[in-house]
Motif scaffolding. Structure first.
Motif: not given
Length: 70
Positions: A9-18
């Motif tokens: 599962l990818n972890v992102r810097l903010g709550p969006s695929l952007q």
């Protein structure tokens, strides 16, 4: 948590695929969920001594976990 379909599962810097990908989680990894977006679409997690965001529909939360506050 565990991931659907046994994938990382990818972890992102903010709550969006952007937002940039800052790491990933293995399936069946224990993590601390810290919150959720108002839509419930993303979970904020404790990640590498900071914070990250994971896509909520891609995870299964263990039944014993308490409800998250918004």
């Amino acid at each position: 948590i565990s991931t659907l379909y046994d994938f990382r599962l990818n972890v992102r810097l903010g709550p969006s695929l952007q937002f940039a990908r800052i790491g990933s989680l293995d399936t069946n990894q224990n993590i601390k969920l810290l919150g959720t977006t108002t839509t419930g679409e993303w979970f904020r997690i404790d990640f590498k001594n900071s914070y990250g965001w994971i896509y909520a529909p891609a995870v299964v939360i263990a039944p014993g976990c308490i409800k998250l506050r918004e």
